[in-house]
Design a protein around this motif. Structure first.
Motif, PDB file in Angstrom:
ATOM      1  N   LYS A 213     -12.518  18.119  46.176  1.00  0.00           N
ATOM      2  CA  LYS A 213     -10.903  17.399  46.549  1.00  0.00           C
ATOM      3  C   LYS A 213     -11.250  16.201  46.041  1.00  0.00           C
ATOM      4  N   PHE A 214     -12.317  15.539  45.894  1.00  0.00           N
ATOM      5  CA  PHE A 214     -12.561  14.048  45.504  1.00  0.00           C
ATOM      6  C   PHE A 214     -12.998  14.013  43.964  1.00  0.00           C
ATOM      7  N   GLY A 215     -13.105  15.045  43.173  1.00  0.00           N
ATOM      8  CA  GLY A 215     -13.353  15.148  42.040  1.00  0.00           C
ATOM      9  C   GLY A 215     -14.787  14.700  41.496  1.00  0.00           C
ATOM     10  N   GLN A 216     -15.641  15.010  42.424  1.00  0.00           N
ATOM     11  CA  GLN A 216     -17.147  14.230  42.505  1.00  0.00           C
ATOM     12  C   GLN A 216     -18.053  15.019  41.287  1.00  0.00           C
ATOM     13  N   ASN A 217     -18.112  14.547  40.215  1.00  0.00           N
ATOM     14  CA  ASN A 217     -18.956  14.928  39.297  1.00  0.00           C
ATOM     15  C   ASN A 217     -19.809  13.701  38.935  1.00  0.00           C
ATOM     16  N   PHE A 218     -21.144  13.456  39.133  1.00  0.00           N
ATOM     17  CA  PHE A 218     -21.803  12.173  38.931  1.00  0.00           C
ATOM     18  C   PHE A 218     -22.610  12.381  37.487  1.00  0.00           C
ATOM     19  N   LEU A 219     -22.569  11.154  37.066  1.00  0.00           N
ATOM     20  CA  LEU A 219     -23.312  10.965  35.692  1.00  0.00           C
ATOM     21  C   LEU A 219     -24.859  10.972  36.007  1.00  0.00           C
ATOM     22  N   ILE A 220     -25.351  11.691  34.926  1.00  0.00           N
ATOM     23  CA  ILE A 220     -26.953  11.693  35.021  1.00  0.00           C
ATOM     24  C   ILE A 220     -27.472  11.536  33.631  1.00  0.00           C
TER      25      ILE A 220
ATOM     26  N   TYR B  51     -11.033  13.253  38.123  1.00  0.00           N
ATOM     27  CA  TYR B  51      -9.903  13.618  36.891  1.00  0.00           C
ATOM     28  C   TYR B  51      -8.594  14.137  37.686  1.00  0.00           C
ATOM     29  N   TYR B  52      -8.733  14.453  38.958  1.00  0.00           N
ATOM     30  CA  TYR B  52      -7.390  14.814  39.360  1.00  0.00           C
ATOM     31  C   TYR B  52      -6.276  13.831  39.660  1.00  0.00           C
ATOM     32  N   ILE B  53      -6.782  12.570  39.602  1.00  0.00           N
ATOM     33  CA  ILE B  53      -5.628  11.554  39.621  1.00  0.00           C
ATOM     34  C   ILE B  53      -5.839  10.713  38.493  1.00  0.00           C
TER      35      ILE B  53
ATOM     36  N   ASP C 133     -11.785   2.914  50.507  1.00  0.00           N
ATOM     37  CA  ASP C 133     -10.246   2.802  50.228  1.00  0.00           C
ATOM     38  C   ASP C 133     -10.072   4.006  49.177  1.00  0.00           C
ATOM     39  N   ASP C 134      -8.625   4.303  49.221  1.00  0.00           N
ATOM     40  CA  ASP C 134      -8.148   5.307  48.134  1.00  0.00           C
ATOM     41  C   ASP C 134      -7.673   4.227  47.174  1.00  0.00           C
ATOM     42  N   ILE C 135      -8.052   4.353  45.755  1.00  0.00           N
ATOM     43  CA  ILE C 135      -7.690   3.269  44.770  1.00  0.00           C
ATOM     44  C   ILE C 135      -6.259   3.358  44.682  1.00  0.00           C
ATOM     45  N   LEU C 136      -5.594   4.475  44.925  1.00  0.00           N
ATOM     46  CA  LEU C 136      -4.191   4.375  44.810  1.00  0.00           C
ATOM     47  C   LEU C 136      -3.333   3.738  45.873  1.00  0.00           C
TER      48      LEU C 136
ATOM     49  N   ILE D  13     -13.794   2.126  39.777  1.00  0.00           N
ATOM     50  CA  ILE D  13     -13.002   3.202  40.539  1.00  0.00           C
ATOM     51  C   ILE D  13     -14.103   4.317  40.839  1.00  0.00           C
ATOM     52  N   GLY D  14     -14.312   4.730  42.210  1.00  0.00           N
ATOM     53  CA  GLY D  14     -14.972   5.886  42.519  1.00  0.00           C
ATOM     54  C   GLY D  14     -16.600   5.508  42.204  1.00  0.00           C
ATOM     55  N   PRO D  15     -17.284   4.690  42.632  1.00  0.00           N
ATOM     56  CA  PRO D  15     -18.642   4.407  42.230  1.00  0.00           C
ATOM     57  C   PRO D  15     -19.768   5.816  42.652  1.00  0.00           C
ATOM     58  N   GLY D  16     -19.105   6.566  43.522  1.00  0.00           N
ATOM     59  CA  GLY D  16     -20.187   7.553  43.859  1.00  0.00           C
ATOM     60  C   GLY D  16     -21.329   7.241  44.624  1.00  0.00           C
ATOM     61  N   ILE D  17     -22.682   7.734  44.113  1.00  0.00           N
ATOM     62  CA  ILE D  17     -23.627   7.206  44.727  1.00  0.00           C
ATOM     63  C   ILE D  17     -24.228   5.920  43.791  1.00  0.00           C
TER      64      ILE D  17
ATOM     65  N   ALA E 249     -14.750   3.070  34.668  1.00  0.00           N
ATOM     66  CA  ALA E 249     -15.025   4.051  35.934  1.00  0.00           C
ATOM     67  C   ALA E 249     -15.105   5.513  35.139  1.00  0.00           C
ATOM     68  N   ASN E 250     -15.935   6.282  35.896  1.00  0.00           N
ATOM     69  CA  ASN E 250     -15.928   7.743  35.508  1.00  0.00           C
ATOM     70  C   ASN E 250     -15.012   8.382  36.583  1.00  0.00           C
ATOM     71  N   LEU E 251     -13.622   8.636  36.082  1.00  0.00           N
ATOM     72  CA  LEU E 251     -12.637   8.836  37.075  1.00  0.00           C
ATOM     73  C   LEU E 251     -12.595  10.229  37.581  1.00  0.00           C
TER      74      LEU E 251
ATOM     75  N   VAL F 219     -14.364   0.670  44.551  1.00  0.00           N
ATOM     76  CA  VAL F 219     -13.505   1.253  45.309  1.00  0.00           C
ATOM     77  C   VAL F 219     -14.056   2.650  45.477  1.00  0.00           C
ATOM     78  N   GLU F 220     -14.395   3.122  46.724  1.00  0.00           N
ATOM     79  CA  GLU F 220     -14.729   4.532  46.932  1.00  0.00           C
ATOM     80  C   GLU F 220     -13.926   5.144  48.077  1.00  0.00           C
ATOM     81  N   ILE F 221     -13.392   6.223  47.914  1.00  0.00           N
ATOM     82  CA  ILE F 221     -12.406   6.977  49.056  1.00  0.00           C
ATOM     83  C   ILE F 221     -13.570   7.812  50.026  1.00  0.00           C
ATOM     84  N   ASP F 222     -14.770   7.982  49.624  1.00  0.00           N
ATOM     85  CA  ASP F 222     -15.397   9.032  50.441  1.00  0.00           C
ATOM     86  C   ASP F 222     -16.409   8.066  51.351  1.00  0.00           C
TER      87      ASP F 222
HETATM   88  N1  SAM Z   1     -19.243   6.724  39.204  1.00  0.00           N
HETATM   89  C1  SAM Z   1     -19.825   8.048  39.851  1.00  0.00           C
HETATM   90  C2  SAM Z   1     -20.547   8.438  38.747  1.00  0.00           C
HETATM   91  O1  SAM Z   1     -20.330   8.316  37.533  1.00  0.00           O
HETATM   92  O2  SAM Z   1     -21.548   9.231  39.190  1.00  0.00           O
HETATM   93  C3  SAM Z   1     -18.817   8.977  40.365  1.00  0.00           C
HETATM   94  C4  SAM Z   1     -17.833   9.605  39.497  1.00  0.00           C
HETATM   95  S1  SAM Z   1     -17.095  10.963  40.209  1.00  0.00           S
HETATM   96  C5  SAM Z   1     -16.206  11.602  38.654  1.00  0.00           C
HETATM   97  C6  SAM Z   1     -15.327  10.093  40.943  1.00  0.00           C
HETATM   98  C7  SAM Z   1     -15.746   9.415  42.147  1.00  0.00           C
HETATM   99  O3  SAM Z   1     -14.389   8.883  42.437  1.00  0.00           O
HETATM  100  C8  SAM Z   1     -16.333   9.935  43.185  1.00  0.00           C
HETATM  101  O4  SAM Z   1     -17.530   9.347  43.869  1.00  0.00           O
HETATM  102  C9  SAM Z   1     -15.147  10.444  44.375  1.00  0.00           C
HETATM  103  O5  SAM Z   1     -15.487  10.369  45.642  1.00  0.00           O
HETATM  104  C10 SAM Z   1     -14.490   9.046  44.049  1.00  0.00           C
HETATM  105  N2  SAM Z   1     -12.855   9.071  44.583  1.00  0.00           N
HETATM  106  C11 SAM Z   1     -12.059  10.280  44.220  1.00  0.00           C
HETATM  107  N3  SAM Z   1     -10.637  10.049  44.640  1.00  0.00           N
HETATM  108  C12 SAM Z   1     -10.760   8.567  44.729  1.00  0.00           C
HETATM  109  C13 SAM Z   1      -9.624   7.830  45.094  1.00  0.00           C
HETATM  110  N4  SAM Z   1      -8.495   8.168  45.271  1.00  0.00           N
HETATM  111  N5  SAM Z   1     -10.048   6.589  45.394  1.00  0.00           N
HETATM  112  C14 SAM Z   1     -11.366   6.069  45.196  1.00  0.00           C
HETATM  113  N6  SAM Z   1     -12.296   6.876  44.792  1.00  0.00           N
HETATM  114  C15 SAM Z   1     -12.055   8.017  44.458  1.00  0.00           C
END
Ligand code: SAM
Length: 285
Positions: A24-31, A128-130, A101-104, A54-58, A124-126, A75-78
């Motif tokens: 639900k958070f669109g988590q696809n981490f870059l490798i 995708y759902y938002i 926080d939620d970036i929105l 936006i969304g630093p992931g790990i 950001a690696n956004l 800013v990371e929601i999870d």
């Molecule tokens: N930046 C990391 C990378 O490149 O490996 C993670 C990218 S992953 C595609 C998207 C990230 O955005 C996830 O960590 C997810 O939890 C976070 N995320 C999802 N919805 C978000 C929101 N509304 N506000 C902030 N972060 C959010």
């Protein structure tokens, strides 16, 4: 320090913290280190920049950004990711502020003002759902931003960059191009992410314009005309305009505006340039 662009390090962190990906958070981490360089190079990050991630992931890209930028705000929601970032993968960086926080819902304007107001870069690696609400929010709220360099679904990048007459051209193309110059810096296949997304991706850079490329009396009318034109893209524009509750114009008024703009009455919205939409909006304002 271990860099997460090495997939072995990413796997080690995921296992150490028993991290469960949240779809639900669109988590696809870059490798892929090469892709990380492509994004940060396209953004032109230097040691003078404040960068919003936006969304630093790990923290895979955060590590690279912290090493190149003056300051990074992530800013990371999870909330499950916050201790991983703060106590482990990005612990070494004193130029990083992590916000859970939620970036929105984040007051980005306030974050920029607190740091003196100089335009920031967004990288950001956004999720995708938002993608669209994030990008349009940054553009429409006139937040001081130099450029926005983001990984998005390939199809979305192509829509943002599309020109009249192409199948990808639509309301998103016009909205983005009203505020920014677009440049697709890279196409990125699914195997550069963990887990692999079901779609191809692309890195697009939006460089904010000092002023829009067209002059309109009322931006709201311009965007109402654009929305009407693409609500049913195969319809003739004259009918789309007349059918728009938002615009509230008659078919006669729509036909007269098209005629004054030198456009045939049978024209469809997908054929019009931004300048032609602006002219129409001014005639209807
Ligand atoms: N930046 C990391 C990378 O490149 O490996 C993670 C990218 S992953 C595609 C998207 C990230 O955005 C996830 O960590 C997810 O939890 C976070 N995320 C999802 N919805 C978000 C929101 N509304 N506000 C902030 N972060 C959010």
């Amino acid at each position: 320090m271990a860099y997460l662009s090495d997939p072995k390090e990413t796997i080690a962190i995921l296992q150490k913290y028993h991290f469960a990906f949240q779809k639900k958070f669109g988590q696809n981490f870059l490798i892929d280190a090469h892709v990380l360089d492509k994004i940060t190079d396209a953004a032109g990050v230097t040691d003078e920049d404040v960068v919003l991630e936006i969304g630093p992931g790990i923290g895979t890209m955060t590590q690279v950004l912290c090493e190149r930028a003056k300051e990074v705000i992530a800013v990371e929601i999870d909330r499950n990711l916050i201790p991983i970032l703060a106590e482990d993968t990005c612990r070494a960086y004193d130029n990083l502020t992590i916000i859970n926080d939620d970036i929105l819902r984040t007051d980005i304007d306030a974050l920029v003002r607190e740091r003196g107001g100089r335009p920031i870069k967004v990288v950001a690696n956004l999720p995708y759902y938002i993608t669209t609400p994030i990008v349009m929010g940054l553009l429409e709220k006139h937040i001081p931003v130099q450029n926005i360099t983001v990984m998005v679904q390939r199809e979305v990048a192509e829509r943002m960059q599309a020109k009249p007459g192409s199948k990808d051209y639509g309301a998103l193309s016009l909205a983005v191009q009203y505020y920014a110059d677009t440049y697709i810096a890279a196409y990125v296949p699914p195997n550069c992410f963990m887990p692999r997304p079901g779609v191809g991706s692309a890195v697009i850079r939006l460089t904010l314009l000092e002023k829009p490329p067209v002059e309109v009396k009322d931006e709201a009318v311009l965007f109402a005309v654009i929305r009407a034109a693409f609500a049913q893209r195969r319809k003739m524009l004259v009918n789309s305009l007349a059918g728009s509750a938002e615009l509230g114009c008659t078919k006669e008024a729509a036909a007269a505006a098209l005629a004054s703009a030198g456009l045939p009455e049978t024209v469809r919205g997908e054929a019009l340039t931004l300048a032609q939409f602006a002219e129409l909006a001014n005639l209807l304002s």
